[in-house]
Design a protein around this motif. Structure first.
Motif, short mmCIF file in Angstrom:
data_model
loop_
_atom_site.label_atom_id
_atom_site.label_comp_id
_atom_site.label_asym_id
_atom_site.label_seq_id
_atom_site.Cartn_x
_atom_site.Cartn_y
_atom_site.Cartn_z
N LEU A 38 -2.28 0.87 14.22
CA LEU A 38 -2.79 0.41 12.96
C LEU A 38 -3.42 -1.03 13.19
O LEU A 38 -2.87 -1.91 12.61
CB LEU A 38 -1.79 0.51 11.79
CG LEU A 38 -1.16 1.82 11.65
CD1 LEU A 38 -0.06 1.71 10.83
CD2 LEU A 38 -2.38 2.41 10.79
N VAL A 44 -8.05 4.60 7.31
CA VAL A 44 -6.96 5.61 6.49
C VAL A 44 -7.73 6.39 5.87
O VAL A 44 -8.53 6.09 4.93
CB VAL A 44 -6.01 4.67 5.93
CG1 VAL A 44 -5.03 5.34 5.15
CG2 VAL A 44 -5.42 3.59 6.56
N THR A 46 -7.06 9.79 3.13
CA THR A 46 -6.02 10.72 2.51
C THR A 46 -6.15 12.28 2.78
O THR A 46 -7.31 12.84 2.88
CB THR A 46 -6.23 10.81 0.90
OG1 THR A 46 -6.11 9.39 0.55
CG2 THR A 46 -5.40 11.49 0.06
N HIS A 63 2.26 2.50 -2.44
CA HIS A 63 2.07 3.68 -1.71
C HIS A 63 1.13 4.59 -2.37
O HIS A 63 0.02 4.81 -1.88
CB HIS A 63 3.31 4.35 -1.52
CG HIS A 63 4.27 4.01 -0.38
ND1 HIS A 63 5.58 3.62 -0.33
CD2 HIS A 63 4.14 3.95 1.11
CE1 HIS A 63 6.23 3.35 0.39
NE2 HIS A 63 5.37 3.79 1.36
N ILE A 66 -2.44 2.87 -2.18
CA ILE A 66 -2.95 3.34 -0.96
C ILE A 66 -3.76 4.53 -0.92
O ILE A 66 -4.91 4.63 -0.65
CB ILE A 66 -2.20 3.07 0.30
CG1 ILE A 66 -1.69 1.46 0.34
CG2 ILE A 66 -2.69 3.46 1.51
CD1 ILE A 66 -0.65 1.42 1.24
N CYS A 70 -7.83 5.34 -0.95
CA CYS A 70 -8.35 6.21 0.32
C CYS A 70 -8.85 7.52 -0.07
O CYS A 70 -9.63 8.02 0.81
CB CYS A 70 -7.13 6.50 1.40
SG CYS A 70 -6.73 4.90 2.37
N VAL A 77 -7.84 -0.75 7.42
CA VAL A 77 -6.44 -1.39 7.19
C VAL A 77 -6.67 -2.55 6.36
O VAL A 77 -6.15 -3.10 5.45
CB VAL A 77 -5.46 -1.55 8.30
CG1 VAL A 77 -4.41 -2.55 7.99
CG2 VAL A 77 -5.22 -0.15 8.83
N ARG A 92 0.42 -2.27 6.82
CA ARG A 92 0.70 -1.27 8.09
C ARG A 92 2.05 -0.82 7.92
O ARG A 92 2.07 0.61 8.29
CB ARG A 92 0.90 -2.38 9.28
CG ARG A 92 -0.52 -2.82 9.73
CD ARG A 92 -0.21 -3.61 10.89
NE ARG A 92 -1.73 -4.05 11.37
CZ ARG A 92 -1.93 -5.21 12.33
NH1 ARG A 92 -0.71 -5.98 12.45
NH2 ARG A 92 -2.85 -5.64 12.67
N ILE A 95 1.52 2.08 5.22
CA ILE A 95 0.60 3.09 5.82
C ILE A 95 1.62 3.76 6.68
O ILE A 95 1.43 5.36 6.75
CB ILE A 95 -0.67 2.60 6.26
CG1 ILE A 95 -1.67 1.87 5.39
CG2 ILE A 95 -1.43 3.78 7.30
CD1 ILE A 95 -2.84 1.08 6.02
N VAL A 106 -4.59 8.47 10.12
CA VAL A 106 -5.50 7.35 10.67
C VAL A 106 -6.19 7.60 11.69
O VAL A 106 -5.85 8.58 12.63
CB VAL A 106 -4.43 6.06 11.12
CG1 VAL A 106 -5.15 5.07 11.71
CG2 VAL A 106 -3.37 5.80 9.87
#
Length: 131
Positions: A38, A44, A46, A63, A66, A70, A77, A92, A95, A106
């Motif tokens: 990372l 990143v 989904t 969370h 993020i 994505c 990142v 990080r 993720i 990733v």
């Protein structure tokens, strides 16, 4: 202190809302097992099977943010840290949690050493133009 027992100066204003320290978001963790992958330019994405991350009550709001960011488009990142206004180290760890739970994956950009040489690309273009 002023007359009503309150401190005369506040370290935040009333509109700031509750302040959450970064270590609270990561439950005190400063790294994750996937940390080595990372770096700032790691992308990143989904996972396609993810429907509604908000339905999982084990995920924090960060969370969920993020996963949603994505879902709109793959994010690095560094982009996620900037968009969420969080330290890169915190992002990080978050993720890494999402990778473990299979919400995101990733991918890494191709290292420059593995890219074709510029002269090879020029030869290919010249050959295509000659057709």
């Amino acid at each position: 202190m002023n007359g009503d027992g309150q401190a005369a100066s506040h370290w935040f204003d009333d509109e700031a809302g509750p302040v959450v320290r970064p270590y609270a978001m990561t439950r005190g963790r400063t790294s994750h097992a996937a940390q080595h992958r990372l770096d700032l330019i790691a992308v990143v994405v989904t996972e396609p099977h993810v429907d509604d991350p908000e339905a999982d009550h084990s995920l924090s709001p960060e969370h969920v943010d993020i996963v949603e960011l994505c879902r709109e488009a793959p994010q690095s990142v560094a982009e996620l840290a900037a968009e969420l206004d969080l330290p890169v180290g915190v992002v990080r760890v978050l993720i890494g949690d999402l990778v473990d739970e299979e919400y995101v994956h990733v991918s890494r950009p191709v290292p420059p050493a593995e890219l074709p040489d510029e002269s090879v690309l020029r030869d290919v273009i010249s050959g295509l133009r000659a057709l």
